[in-house]
Motif scaffolding. Structure first.
Motif, PDB file in Angstrom:
ATOM      1  N   THR A   1       0.843  -1.210   0.000  1.00  0.00           N
ATOM      2  CA  THR A   1       0.000   0.000   0.000  1.00  0.00           C
ATOM      3  C   THR A   1       0.871   1.250   0.000  1.00  0.00           C
ATOM      4  OG1 THR A   1      -0.330  -0.666   2.282  1.00  0.00           O
ATOM      5  CG2 THR A   1      -2.264  -0.562   0.901  1.00  0.00           C
ATOM      6  N   VAL A   2       1.999   1.161   0.709  1.00  0.00           N
ATOM      7  CA  VAL A   2       2.898   2.320   0.748  1.00  0.00           C
ATOM      8  C   VAL A   2       3.564   2.520  -0.612  1.00  0.00           C
ATOM      9  CG1 VAL A   2       4.879   3.352   1.890  1.00  0.00           C
ATOM     10  CG2 VAL A   2       3.264   2.008   3.191  1.00  0.00           C
TER      11      VAL A   2
ATOM     12  N   PHE B   1       1.172   4.416  -2.613  1.00  0.00           N
ATOM     13  CA  PHE B   1       1.050   5.792  -2.152  1.00  0.00           C
ATOM     14  C   PHE B   1       2.262   6.629  -2.572  1.00  0.00           C
ATOM     15  CE2 PHE B   1       1.624   8.996   1.269  1.00  0.00           C
ATOM     16  CZ  PHE B   1       0.622   9.838   0.833  1.00  0.00           C
TER      17      PHE B   1
ATOM     18  N   GLN C   1       2.250   7.352  -6.178  1.00  0.00           N
ATOM     19  CA  GLN C   1       1.231   8.339  -6.539  1.00  0.00           C
ATOM     20  C   GLN C   1       1.807   9.745  -6.358  1.00  0.00           C
ATOM     21  OE1 GLN C   1      -2.310   7.900  -4.175  1.00  0.00           O
ATOM     22  NE2 GLN C   1      -2.951   9.988  -4.606  1.00  0.00           N
TER      23      GLN C   1
ATOM     24  N   GLU D   1       4.322  10.413  -9.027  1.00  0.00           N
ATOM     25  CA  GLU D   1       3.693  10.710 -10.315  1.00  0.00           C
ATOM     26  C   GLU D   1       3.510  12.218 -10.494  1.00  0.00           C
ATOM     27  OE1 GLU D   1       2.644   9.227 -13.847  1.00  0.00           O
ATOM     28  OE2 GLU D   1       3.494   8.148 -12.153  1.00  0.00           O
ATOM     29  N   ARG D   2       3.103  12.895  -9.420  1.00  0.00           N
ATOM     30  CA  ARG D   2       2.942  14.347  -9.491  1.00  0.00           C
ATOM     31  C   ARG D   2       4.283  15.020  -9.752  1.00  0.00           C
ATOM     32  NH1 ARG D   2      -2.086  16.430  -7.485  1.00  0.00           N
ATOM     33  NH2 ARG D   2      -1.242  18.506  -7.269  1.00  0.00           N
TER      34      ARG D   2
ATOM     35  N   GLU E   1       7.904  16.845 -16.308  1.00  0.00           N
ATOM     36  CA  GLU E   1       7.479  16.907 -17.695  1.00  0.00           C
ATOM     37  C   GLU E   1       7.118  18.338 -18.075  1.00  0.00           C
ATOM     38  OE1 GLU E   1       3.738  15.036 -18.617  1.00  0.00           O
ATOM     39  OE2 GLU E   1       4.516  14.244 -20.501  1.00  0.00           O
TER      40      GLU E   1
ATOM     41  N   TYR F   1       1.744  20.428  -2.654  1.00  0.00           N
ATOM     42  CA  TYR F   1       1.215  19.068  -2.609  1.00  0.00           C
ATOM     43  C   TYR F   1       2.267  18.113  -2.037  1.00  0.00           C
ATOM     44  CZ  TYR F   1      -0.300  14.501  -4.349  1.00  0.00           C
ATOM     45  OH  TYR F   1      -0.639  13.170  -4.449  1.00  0.00           O
TER      46      TYR F   1
ATOM     47  N   LYS G   1       4.888  10.178   8.537  1.00  0.00           N
ATOM     48  CA  LYS G   1       4.138   9.450   9.564  1.00  0.00           C
ATOM     49  C   LYS G   1       4.197   7.948   9.312  1.00  0.00           C
ATOM     50  CE  LYS G   1       0.143  11.065  12.057  1.00  0.00           C
ATOM     51  NZ  LYS G   1      -0.879  12.037  11.668  1.00  0.00           N
ATOM     52  N   ILE G   2       3.946   7.582   8.045  1.00  0.00           N
ATOM     53  CA  ILE G   2       3.917   6.148   7.733  1.00  0.00           C
ATOM     54  C   ILE G   2       5.270   5.519   8.027  1.00  0.00           C
ATOM     55  CG2 ILE G   2       3.690   4.454   5.889  1.00  0.00           C
ATOM     56  CD1 ILE G   2       1.854   6.540   4.506  1.00  0.00           C
TER      57      ILE G   2
ATOM     58  N   GLU H   1       6.279   5.977  11.977  1.00  0.00           N
ATOM     59  CA  GLU H   1       5.463   5.472  13.073  1.00  0.00           C
ATOM     60  C   GLU H   1       4.935   4.080  12.839  1.00  0.00           C
ATOM     61  OE1 GLU H   1       2.484   8.327  14.019  1.00  0.00           O
ATOM     62  OE2 GLU H   1       3.964   9.931  14.138  1.00  0.00           O
ATOM     63  N   ASP H   2       4.869   3.662  11.588  1.00  0.00           N
ATOM     64  CA  ASP H   2       4.233   2.364  11.346  1.00  0.00           C
ATOM     65  C   ASP H   2       5.102   1.231  11.868  1.00  0.00           C
ATOM     66  OD1 ASP H   2       1.789   1.480   9.305  1.00  0.00           O
ATOM     67  OD2 ASP H   2       3.195  -0.084   9.875  1.00  0.00           O
ATOM     68  N   LYS H   3       4.399   0.305  12.530  1.00  0.00           N
ATOM     69  CA  LYS H   3       5.101  -0.801  13.171  1.00  0.00           C
ATOM     70  C   LYS H   3       5.778  -1.705  12.143  1.00  0.00           C
ATOM     71  CE  LYS H   3       3.835  -4.129  16.548  1.00  0.00           C
ATOM     72  NZ  LYS H   3       2.687  -4.909  16.979  1.00  0.00           N
TER      73      LYS H   3
ATOM     74  N   MET I   1       0.389   5.197  15.767  1.00  0.00           N
ATOM     75  CA  MET I   1      -0.683   4.358  15.197  1.00  0.00           C
ATOM     76  C   MET I   1      -0.094   3.101  14.585  1.00  0.00           C
ATOM     77  SD  MET I   1      -3.865   5.741  13.157  1.00  0.00           S
ATOM     78  CE  MET I   1      -3.630   5.602  11.436  1.00  0.00           C
TER      79      MET I   1
ATOM     80  N   THR J   1      -0.969   2.757   9.775  1.00  0.00           N
ATOM     81  CA  THR J   1      -1.126   4.115   9.256  1.00  0.00           C
ATOM     82  C   THR J   1      -1.765   4.173   7.878  1.00  0.00           C
ATOM     83  OG1 THR J   1       1.211   3.831   8.847  1.00  0.00           O
ATOM     84  CG2 THR J   1       0.608   5.456  10.477  1.00  0.00           C
TER      85      THR J   1
END
Ligand code: SF4
Ligand code: SF4
Lengths: 410, 133
Positions: free
Chosen positions: A129-130, A133, A136, A139-140, A146, A181, A191-192, A195-197, B1, B4
């Motif tokens: 999932t990351v 993300f 994405q 891509e911007r 470009e 953005y 954060k991901i 903090e993500d375990k 969290m 996340t």
């Protein structure tokens, strides 16, 4: 029946050169004891593309585009390092505005590259999932690239003596919008990753590269900085406009207070660098002076000027993966006498060995990926003779190297 | 969290996909027939994502203006340009071109420019679409 006594021995696992877990051809030989890696051997040389050879019948302007194709991700770093080398050899002063524009392109490339890496790293530990993300967000950034250069990947923005495209006033709102953005997503990404375990579980304490090893093995770029070595071409030599910008060498200690040199630190390091790059682009947009974007706009004239040059030059640039060095010698012909490329991954391969020793088999992908390797860029020498491929010993290489120095000095 | 990414994953379920379904929502059973239908106005193509201004696409060559100076050939990194001795004009093989636009920059009479056409995939490298002259 008497049972045969067995002694516990280690066994070898070869991985590569072509393997589903590897994105580029590289050969590993692991010595494994149970789940632990006892020893590692790395062999390169499976993707030699003769890039330098192709330059022998091309003029410096044409080589810019060949250099661009050394790497798809560093498609700005290589040509710009080559341009720096040629400018060094030919004593070309580049206009101030071009210096700033070059910084903007370089930092944009760094953001793209680090985001791509963050996605790959997440994928390596199975956190897809990351991956989606981060890509994405990337891509911007690519859309912005470009918009600024005309294409997403092969930017064709570098010119010897400057850049090819200017950033006009009407482009600024779009740049600011995308930077905003990016900043917003940066918060989320931070954060991901912090903090993500899931990420902590796999990256903390894994693949440690100590400061001593990083220094000893000449690691470069984020890999070495994550081990606490303050090495950054942008700060050390202040080329382009970096001397006028507010930039400092960052290490993971700036966020966490300590440096462990593990995979987790390399993740933090790259995230911090993304933030630094966004900040640098903003500074450039603010401070950029008006003026020319290239030293000699008439390319035919530039070519004639380069043809007269007799000399050598070195170009150093801090690419997303570390310092890239291009050496070029011009001798009054259309094509340069020689051109040599040293891609940053070359230095970051040996550090794999201390990183991987003592780890588990399942850690190989994330540890290997944590240096952000770019194998195809690194392969510069491969010898095929009479259909056989063979390697050179250290002594042979040394002899050849001495011979080459003599030849170049002549 | 602990997790996340969970909120994003849920939000994603209700969002429209980013992917542009080009050239059709589902792969047509017969591509040639589909294209024929499009030509006849019976089916509709979903347009590709727009290219930005100054995109480097297929080269446009203004033959009348060209003075045959061969400078473009000199800078082309891919050796994609051929000189036609008799006519003193050039011929560009797009299957070799890397779209660097260097020939556009050097041309003294600006007779080369780049369009935004990028749909250039072809099975024949020498097809009519891939040769500019
Ligand atoms: S765009 Fe570049 S590769 Fe293509 S024809 Fe022009 S100079 Fe050659
Ligand atoms: S540079 Fe321009 S004028 Fe000269 S040959 Fe090429 S297209 Fe013709």
């Amino acid at each position: 029946m008497k049972q045969k006594t067995t002694t516990k021995t280690s066994y070898h696992i070869p991985i590569g050169p072509i393997h589903p877990a590897l994105k580029e051809p590289v050969f590993f030989e692991f010595e494994i004891d149970g789940e632990r890696i006892v020893d590692v051997d790395v062999k390169l040389g499976h993707v030699h593309r003769a890039v330098e050879w192709a330059s022998r019948k091309r003029n410096p302007i044409q080589i810019l585009y060949i250099a661009e194709r050394i790497c798809g991700i560093c498609s700005y770093s290589h040509p710009v390092a080559f341009a720096l080398a040629v400018e060094d050899a030919a004593d070309i002063m580049i206009p101030e505005r071009a210096e700033y524009l070059r910084v903007i392109q370089g930092e944009l490339e760094r953001i793209c590259s680090h985001l791509l890496w963050a996605g790959v790293a997440a994928h390596e530990i199975g956190f897809d999932t990351v991956l989606f993300f981060t890509w994405q967000v990337r891509e911007r950034t690519l859309d912005l690239t470009e918009f600024l250069t005309g294409n997403r990947i092969t930017k064709a923005i570098t010119m010897i003596g400057g850049v090819r495209r200017d950033i006009t006033k009407d482009m600024l709102p779009r740049i600011q919008k995308d930077l905003d953005y990016l900043k917003e997503c940066y918060g989320k990404l931070g954060k991901i990753f912090l903090e993500d375990k899931t990420i902590k579980l796999r990256s903390q304490g894994a693949g440690i590269l100590t400061k001593e090893d990083a220094l000893k093995l000449c690691a470069v770029g984020p890999t070495t900085r994550a081990s606490g070595v303050k090495k950054d071409v942008r700060v050390d030599t202040s080329y382009f406009a970096y001397g006028d910008l507010d930039i400092d060498c960052i290490t993971p200690a700036d966020l966490t207070g300590t440096v462990n040199g593990d995979v987790y630190d390399r993740i933090i390091q790259r995230l911090l660098e993304v933030k630094q790059s966004i900040d640098l682009i903003e500074q450039c947009v603010d401070k950029m002076p008006a003026g020319d974007i290239v030293a000699e706009p008439k390319i035919a004239k530039l070519l004639a000027q380069l043809k007269k040059v007799n000399g050598e030059g070195v170009g150093r640039h801090e690419a997303p993966r570390g310092e890239v060095i291009h050496y070029v010698k011009l001798d009054g012909n259309d094509a340069p006498f020689t051109w040599k490329v040293r891609a940053p991954t070359y230095n970051n391969i040996l550090p794999w060995i201390p990183m991987l020793k003592g780890e588990q088999i399942a850690d190989i992908p994330i540890v290997a990926a944590s240096t952000d390797p770019c194998i195809s860029c690194t392969n510069r020498v491969g010898i095929v003779k009479d259909g056989n491929k063979y390697e050179l010993t250290k002594e042979q290489l040394h002899k050849m190297s001495v011979e080459k120095t003599r030849r170049l000095m002549r | 969290m602990k997790f996340t990414m969970l909120p994003s994953v849920f939000a994603q379920m209700f969002k429209k996909p980013w992917t542009n379904k080009f050239p059709a929502k589902y792969i047509p059973a017969n591509t040639t027939k589909f294209l024929a239908d499009v030509g006849a106005g019976k089916a509709k193509l979903i347009p590709p994502v727009e290219t930005p201004p100054n995109f480097r696409g297929k080269i446009v060559y203004d033959k009348e203006k060209c003075i045959g100076c061969q400078l473009c050939i000199k800078v082309c990194p891919c050796e994609a340009i051929e000189f036609k001795e008799k006519e003193k004009k050039i011929k560009i093989y797009l299957s070799r071109c890397c779209f660097c636009s260097q020939c556009n920059d050097i041309c003294p009479v600006s007779c080369l420019s780049m369009s935004d056409e990028f749909l250039l995939a072809d099975v024949d490298p020498y097809s009519k679409d891939l040769i500019v002259e």
